[in-house]
Design a protein around this motif. Structure first.
Motif, PDB file in Angstrom:
ATOM      1  N   PHE A 213       0.817  -1.223   0.000  1.00  0.00           N
ATOM      2  CA  PHE A 213       0.000   0.000   0.000  1.00  0.00           C
ATOM      3  C   PHE A 213       0.850   1.272   0.000  1.00  0.00           C
ATOM      4  O   PHE A 213       0.319   2.373   0.114  1.00  0.00           O
ATOM      5  CB  PHE A 213      -0.927   0.018   1.220  1.00  0.00           C
ATOM      6  CG  PHE A 213      -1.970  -1.070   1.186  1.00  0.00           C
ATOM      7  CD1 PHE A 213      -2.924  -1.077   0.189  1.00  0.00           C
ATOM      8  CD2 PHE A 213      -1.984  -2.069   2.141  1.00  0.00           C
ATOM      9  CE1 PHE A 213      -3.888  -2.076   0.144  1.00  0.00           C
ATOM     10  CE2 PHE A 213      -2.937  -3.072   2.112  1.00  0.00           C
ATOM     11  CZ  PHE A 213      -3.891  -3.075   1.100  1.00  0.00           C
TER      12      PHE A 213
ATOM     13  N   LEU B 271      -4.345   1.209  -3.485  1.00  0.00           N
ATOM     14  CA  LEU B 271      -4.339   0.049  -4.387  1.00  0.00           C
ATOM     15  C   LEU B 271      -3.638   0.338  -5.710  1.00  0.00           C
ATOM     16  O   LEU B 271      -3.781  -0.429  -6.662  1.00  0.00           O
ATOM     17  CB  LEU B 271      -5.775  -0.404  -4.653  1.00  0.00           C
ATOM     18  CG  LEU B 271      -6.583  -0.849  -3.419  1.00  0.00           C
ATOM     19  CD1 LEU B 271      -8.012  -1.169  -3.814  1.00  0.00           C
ATOM     20  CD2 LEU B 271      -5.931  -2.067  -2.763  1.00  0.00           C
TER      21      LEU B 271
ATOM     22  N   TYR C 286      -1.438  -2.514  -6.935  1.00  0.00           N
ATOM     23  CA  TYR C 286      -2.205  -3.665  -7.437  1.00  0.00           C
ATOM     24  C   TYR C 286      -2.746  -3.382  -8.837  1.00  0.00           C
ATOM     25  O   TYR C 286      -2.744  -4.255  -9.714  1.00  0.00           O
ATOM     26  CB  TYR C 286      -3.354  -3.979  -6.481  1.00  0.00           C
ATOM     27  CG  TYR C 286      -2.900  -4.577  -5.178  1.00  0.00           C
ATOM     28  CD1 TYR C 286      -2.624  -5.931  -5.062  1.00  0.00           C
ATOM     29  CD2 TYR C 286      -2.725  -3.775  -4.051  1.00  0.00           C
ATOM     30  CE1 TYR C 286      -2.191  -6.470  -3.864  1.00  0.00           C
ATOM     31  CE2 TYR C 286      -2.298  -4.312  -2.840  1.00  0.00           C
ATOM     32  CZ  TYR C 286      -2.041  -5.663  -2.762  1.00  0.00           C
ATOM     33  OH  TYR C 286      -1.611  -6.193  -1.585  1.00  0.00           O
TER      34      TYR C 286
END
Length: 332
Positions: free
Chosen positions: A63, A83, A86
């Motif tokens: 994060f 995020l 990701y």
């Protein structure tokens, strides 16, 4: 003046016997729980130390990311990015390509591995192979060789100009490029098979030793030949071992790293992000993007857990279906 408590009648328990028995039961239960706690403490300590803490650290790092204020001229600092890492991993075509290559590697490697190890174990168990102990040692020996050494040995055998195998094939008029675009994945499968078939064969052979001799003798009396006995009697009885080997092979295959990392020195077909594990290594140590590496690690972990859970559920349904079929046959 003294009073005497009335004695219980025949067949009647003393009023003080029941609490005493309950107290003894609680004491025994506490001792069992204490013994279980002492025996399980090393396991949970290792679980927390080598798995939960690294996973929590990776999730935490995923994060955060590096930010350079002042249009890139300011000092680099670590900031919370949510995020974003990701999203970057899941939209990166190199990471998705690596996942596809690992899936192809698993599709080729796992069935061949399980079938070869099972066939060798059945041959040893059938008594066809002479000098069984030496055969087991010879098959297990490659597993004792470290993976990096095995990859270096095969790198030598795959390299044109160095490999005697390629020279022999060339003299016979056969030109083979073991590190070409269509052969690089099978070449890595070959290295993994050479290293791990013997180990998994030992697992299957140990499971076959637990098959009751009465069952095998009954199959032979009923007219089953050696092949039918091996495939329809012995193999179903070691299904749990087959599932365990397939699952462990799947988990290790998803972490494909050593073989492509070494082979990449001699072929342009393997990039620095060839597999997800190489993508993580490249992000962490070549690009110094630890947030991106942590996010890719978490994604790979989730894929591994999901596939392992899927294999477990699938095999459980097969076992339940087989049990229901067996009960129907008995009832008929």
């Amino acid at each position: 003046m003294t009073t005497t408590a009335p004695l219980p009648a025949a067949g009647e328990r003393s009023p003080t016997a029941v609490p005493a028995k309950r107290g003894a039961g609680r004491t025994a239960r506490r001792r069992q729980l204490g013994a279980c706690g002492i025996l399980m403490t090393p396991f949970f300590a290792l679980l927390v130390t080598v798995f939960l803490i690294p996973v929590a650290t990776a999730v935490w790092l995923s994060f955060f990311g590096a930010d350079e204020p002042g249009l890139g001229f300011g000092p680099e600092r670590t900031v919370f990015v949510g995020l974003r890492s990701y999203a970057a991993v899941l939209t990166d075509p190199t990471f998705l390509s690596g996942l596809g290559i690992v899936v192809l590697y698993c599709v080729i490697y796992i069935p061949v591995m399980v079938l070869c190890a099972l066939a060798l174990a059945l041959l040893l168990d059938s008594g066809v192979v002479r000098l069984r102990s030496w055969a087991q040692l010879g098959l297990f020996l490659p597993h004792a060789v470290p993976g990096i050494i095995a990859a270096i040995i095969w790198l030598y055998l795959y390299t044109p100009g160095l490999s005697p195998v390629i020279d022999l094939l060339g003299n016979a008029g056969i030109t083979v490029d073991f590190l070409g675009i269509h052969t690089v994945v099978p070449s890595m499968v070959n290295i993994a098979l050479w290293s791990n078939v013997g180990y998994n064969m030992v697992v299957f052979y140990a499971a076959l030793q637990a098959v009751p001799h009465e069952v095998v003798e009954a199959a032979v009396v009923d007219g089953a030949g050696p092949v039918r006995t091996a495939l329809q009697v012995k193999t179903p009885l070691i299904r749990a071992s087959i599932v365990m080997v397939a699952m462990f092979t799947l988990i290790f295959a998803l972490q494909l790293f050593t073989e492509p990392m070494l082979l990449s020195q001699n072929t342009p077909m393997i990039s620095s992000r060839f597999s997800p594990s190489m993508y993580i290594y490249d992000a962490a140590f070549n690009r110094n993007n630890y947030g991106l590496a942590a996010a890719a690690s978490v994604v790979l972990l989730v894929c591994t857990i999901a596939l392992s859970y899927g294999v477990t559920r699938w095999t459980s349904r097969l076992d339940a279906r087989s049990a229901r079929a067996a009960r129907r046959e008995v009832a008929a």
